[in-house]
Design a protein around this motif. Structure first.
Motif, PDB file in Angstrom:
ATOM      1  N   VAL A  32       5.642   6.322   1.374  1.00  0.00           N
ATOM      2  CA  VAL A  32       5.995   5.044   1.996  1.00  0.00           C
ATOM      3  C   VAL A  32       5.179   3.939   1.335  1.00  0.00           C
ATOM      4  CG1 VAL A  32       6.106   3.746   4.159  1.00  0.00           C
ATOM      5  CG2 VAL A  32       6.406   6.232   4.181  1.00  0.00           C
ATOM      6  N   VAL A  33       5.868   2.909   0.861  1.00  0.00           N
ATOM      7  CA  VAL A  33       5.199   1.714   0.363  1.00  0.00           C
ATOM      8  C   VAL A  33       5.365   0.665   1.457  1.00  0.00           C
ATOM      9  CG1 VAL A  33       5.114  -0.043  -1.432  1.00  0.00           C
ATOM     10  CG2 VAL A  33       5.691   2.325  -2.036  1.00  0.00           C
ATOM     11  N   TYR A  34       4.233   0.205   1.982  1.00  0.00           N
ATOM     12  CA  TYR A  34       4.287  -0.724   3.106  1.00  0.00           C
ATOM     13  C   TYR A  34       3.116  -1.692   3.079  1.00  0.00           C
ATOM     14  CZ  TYR A  34       0.711   2.035   5.632  1.00  0.00           C
ATOM     15  OH  TYR A  34      -0.432   2.655   6.027  1.00  0.00           O
ATOM     16  N   SER A  35       3.263  -2.774   3.829  1.00  0.00           N
ATOM     17  CA  SER A  35       2.203  -3.763   3.968  1.00  0.00           C
ATOM     18  C   SER A  35       1.673  -3.685   5.391  1.00  0.00           C
ATOM     19  CB  SER A  35       2.743  -5.164   3.677  1.00  0.00           C
ATOM     20  OG  SER A  35       3.242  -5.229   2.353  1.00  0.00           O
TER      21      SER A  35
ATOM     22  N   ASP B 280       0.860  -1.179   0.000  1.00  0.00           N
ATOM     23  CA  ASP B 280       0.000   0.000   0.000  1.00  0.00           C
ATOM     24  C   ASP B 280       0.900   1.233   0.000  1.00  0.00           C
ATOM     25  OD1 ASP B 280      -2.285   1.516   0.117  1.00  0.00           O
ATOM     26  OD2 ASP B 280      -2.751   1.053   2.204  1.00  0.00           O
ATOM     27  N   THR B 281       0.426   2.317  -0.566  1.00  0.00           N
ATOM     28  CA  THR B 281       1.210   3.552  -0.606  1.00  0.00           C
ATOM     29  C   THR B 281       0.562   4.613   0.273  1.00  0.00           C
ATOM     30  OG1 THR B 281       1.964   3.087  -2.845  1.00  0.00           O
ATOM     31  CG2 THR B 281       2.142   5.371  -2.094  1.00  0.00           C
TER      32      THR B 281
ATOM     33  N   ALA C 295       5.485  -4.839   6.881  1.00  0.00           N
ATOM     34  CA  ALA C 295       6.692  -4.645   6.066  1.00  0.00           C
ATOM     35  C   ALA C 295       6.711  -3.216   5.544  1.00  0.00           C
ATOM     36  CB  ALA C 295       6.720  -5.617   4.893  1.00  0.00           C
ATOM     37  N   VAL C 296       7.899  -2.668   5.405  1.00  0.00           N
ATOM     38  CA  VAL C 296       8.093  -1.377   4.738  1.00  0.00           C
ATOM     39  C   VAL C 296       9.059  -1.647   3.597  1.00  0.00           C
ATOM     40  CG1 VAL C 296       8.971   0.979   4.929  1.00  0.00           C
ATOM     41  CG2 VAL C 296       7.641  -0.018   6.812  1.00  0.00           C
ATOM     42  N   THR C 297       8.588  -1.395   2.384  1.00  0.00           N
ATOM     43  CA  THR C 297       9.374  -1.694   1.192  1.00  0.00           C
ATOM     44  C   THR C 297      10.198  -0.516   0.721  1.00  0.00           C
ATOM     45  OG1 THR C 297       7.564  -3.148   0.530  1.00  0.00           O
ATOM     46  CG2 THR C 297       9.198  -2.643  -1.137  1.00  0.00           C
ATOM     47  N   THR C 298       9.571   0.664   0.707  1.00  0.00           N
ATOM     48  CA  THR C 298      10.218   1.856   0.152  1.00  0.00           C
ATOM     49  C   THR C 298       9.864   3.082   0.979  1.00  0.00           C
ATOM     50  OG1 THR C 298       9.874   0.910  -2.057  1.00  0.00           O
ATOM     51  CG2 THR C 298      10.480   3.232  -1.959  1.00  0.00           C
TER      52      THR C 298
END
Length: 182
Positions: free
Chosen positions: A111-114, A50-51, A71-74
Motif C-alpha cells: 500500500v502506498v499511502y499518505s 509512504d509504503t 490518501a491511499v494512492t496504490t
C-alpha cells in the motif's frame, strides 16, 4: 525533515524562565518527540507516499500502521493493482476494506499511502513541552552511572523526566496505533 513540534522559546515560556539555552532546549524537545513517537508507535508528522507491506489475513479489513490516513494512492495484491471504489476503500482511521472479497491469506499487500498531521494536535505539542520541561529541570539528577575513561554517562528515563506519565499516556491514547496493527 518535519518541523519541530515546539520551539525553544515555547519551552522557555512553559518553564517560566527568563532565558534559555536555545541549542540545549532544541535537543530536549527533539528527545521528547522521539519518546512520544516511540510510545505512540507513530511518526505523527505528515508523510506523503509512504509504503507499507502488509500480509493478507483472509479477512475483509486490514489496518494500516500509521494514522491518520490522508490518501491511499496504490494497493497491490501480490503485484496486481486494485481499483479504488471497486476493489477497496479506506478511511482516515487506517482501515483498508476489500470490497470484492477478502484479502488473500498470507498474500503480500503493498500500500502506498499518505498519513500524519500537517499541524501537530495541541495535546501532542503540550505533552512534548511537558516531557522536555521535566527533562530540562531534572537533567542533572538523572545520572545513574558515570565512567571516567572516555567519559560515559547513563541516564534513567524515569528520573530524567522523559518517561511519559499515566496521565500523558491516557490523553495520547487516541493517537496510538490500533491493536490490529501491532
Amino acid at each position: 525533515m518535519a518541523s519541530p513540534w515546539a520551539t525553544p522559546e515555547e519551552l522557555r515560556l512553559h518553564l517560566r524562565l527568563a532565558t534559555i539555552d536555545a541549542e540545549q532546549a532544541a535537543v530536549k524537545l527533539a528527545e521528547a518527540e522521539t519518546v512520544i513517537r516511540g510510545e505512540l508507535e507513530q511518526s505523527i508528522d505528515a508523510v506523503a507516499d509512504d509504503t507499507a507491506v502488509l500480509v493478507g489475513t483472509g479477512r475483509r479489513v486490514l489496518t494500516l500502521p500509521e494514522l491518520p490516513v490522508t490518501a491511499v494512492t496504490t494497493v497491490l495484491v501480490d503485484d496486481a493493482a486494485l481499483t479504488l471504489a471497486t476493489g477497496y476503500r479506506w478511511n482516515r482511521y487506517g482501515l483498508l476494506t476489500r470490497l470484492d472479497g477478502c484479502w488473500p491469506l498470507d498474500a503480500d499487500i503493498t500500500v502506498v499511502y499518505s498519513h500524519g498531521y500537517t499541524v501537530i494536535p495541541p495535546v501532542i505539542r503540550q505533552v512534548c513541552l511537558q516531557v522536555a520541561g521535566r527533562a530540562w529541570v531534572r537533567s542533572t539528577t538523572a545520572v545513574t552511572a558515570e565512567s571516567l575513561g572516555d567519559r560515559s554517562l547513563t541516564y534513567d528515563k524515569d528520573r530524567s523526566g522523559q518517561a511519559l506519565s499515566d496521565y500523558e499516556l491516557r490523553i495520547l491514547r487516541p493517537y496510538m496505533r490500533g491493536p490490529a496493527s501491532r
